[in-house]
Design a protein around this motif. Structure first.
Motif, PDB file in Angstrom:
ATOM      1  N   TRP A  98      44.442  52.731 -27.399  1.00  0.00           N
ATOM      2  CA  TRP A  98      44.054  51.899 -26.253  1.00  0.00           C
ATOM      3  C   TRP A  98      43.846  50.454 -26.705  1.00  0.00           C
ATOM      4  CZ3 TRP A  98      43.740  54.167 -21.409  1.00  0.00           C
ATOM      5  CH2 TRP A  98      43.258  53.368 -20.380  1.00  0.00           C
TER       6      TRP A  98
ATOM      7  N   ILE B 146      47.067  48.651 -27.123  1.00  0.00           N
ATOM      8  CA  ILE B 146      47.613  48.214 -25.818  1.00  0.00           C
ATOM      9  C   ILE B 146      46.907  46.938 -25.371  1.00  0.00           C
ATOM     10  CG2 ILE B 146      47.793  48.798 -23.366  1.00  0.00           C
ATOM     11  CD1 ILE B 146      48.097  51.761 -24.306  1.00  0.00           C
TER      12      ILE B 146
ATOM     13  N   CYS C  81      47.364  45.453 -18.065  1.00  0.00           N
ATOM     14  CA  CYS C  81      46.281  44.798 -18.807  1.00  0.00           C
ATOM     15  C   CYS C  81      44.968  44.847 -18.025  1.00  0.00           C
ATOM     16  CB  CYS C  81      46.668  43.364 -19.155  1.00  0.00           C
ATOM     17  SG  CYS C  81      47.984  43.302 -20.395  1.00  0.00           S
TER      18      CYS C  81
ATOM     19  N   ALA D 136      43.821  48.362 -18.600  1.00  0.00           N
ATOM     20  CA  ALA D 136      43.508  48.581 -20.019  1.00  0.00           C
ATOM     21  C   ALA D 136      42.182  47.938 -20.405  1.00  0.00           C
ATOM     22  CB  ALA D 136      44.630  48.040 -20.901  1.00  0.00           C
TER      23      ALA D 136
END
Length: 113
Positions: free
Chosen positions: A104, A107, A66, A69
Motif C-alpha cells: 500500500w 502505491i 491516490c 490510497a
C-alpha cells in the motif's frame, strides 16, 4: 489492450508475487480469476456500444486511486480484507498486514505530493 489481456497480465503478476512471497500455490490463476470476477461484479455495468460513455482520463484514474490510497480507513479495511482473502484461498500468512501495508505504501509513493 483489451480487458482480457489486462486481466491475464494482472493475474500472472499477482501469482508471481504470491509465489515470491509464499511459495508455489496450486491453482493460483483460477483463484485470482475468481477474485477478479468478484471485483468485476461490483463494477457498474456499462454498455460498450453506448455513444455517451465517459471514459476517465489517466489523470482522473490516478487522482481517484491516490485519493483512496491515502485514506487511512480504506487502507485499514482493504488490508484486513486482502489478508482475509489470502487466508481463505491460500494459507494463514504471518505478518500479512505488514506486507500488505508495505505494498500500500508503494502505491501511495507513486502518487503526486
Amino acid at each position: 489492450a483489451s480487458d482480457e489481456i489486462i486481466e491475464t497480465e494482472a493475474t500472472e503478476e499477482v501469482c508471481k508475487l504470491i509465489k515470491e512471497h509464499f511459495g508455489n500455490v496450486l491453482g493460483c490463476e483460477a483463484m485470482v480469476k475468481e477474485l477478479w470476477d468478484k471485483i468485476k461484479a461490483m463494477c457498474p455495468k456499462v454498455q460498450r456500444n453506448a455513444l455517451t460513455v465517459a471514459v476517465p482520463t489517466p489523470e482522473e484514474i490516478e487522482k481517484l486511486v491516490c485519493e483512496y490510497a491515502s485514506d487511512e480507513i480504506i487502507e485499514t479495511e482493504a488490508t484486513e480484507e486482502v489478508c482475509k482473502l489470502i487466508k481463505e484461498h491460500f494459507v494463514d500468512v504471518p505478518d500479512c498486514e505488514a506486507m500488505v501495508k508495505e505494498l500500500w505504501d508503494k502505491i501511495k509513493a507513486m502518487c503526486p505530493k
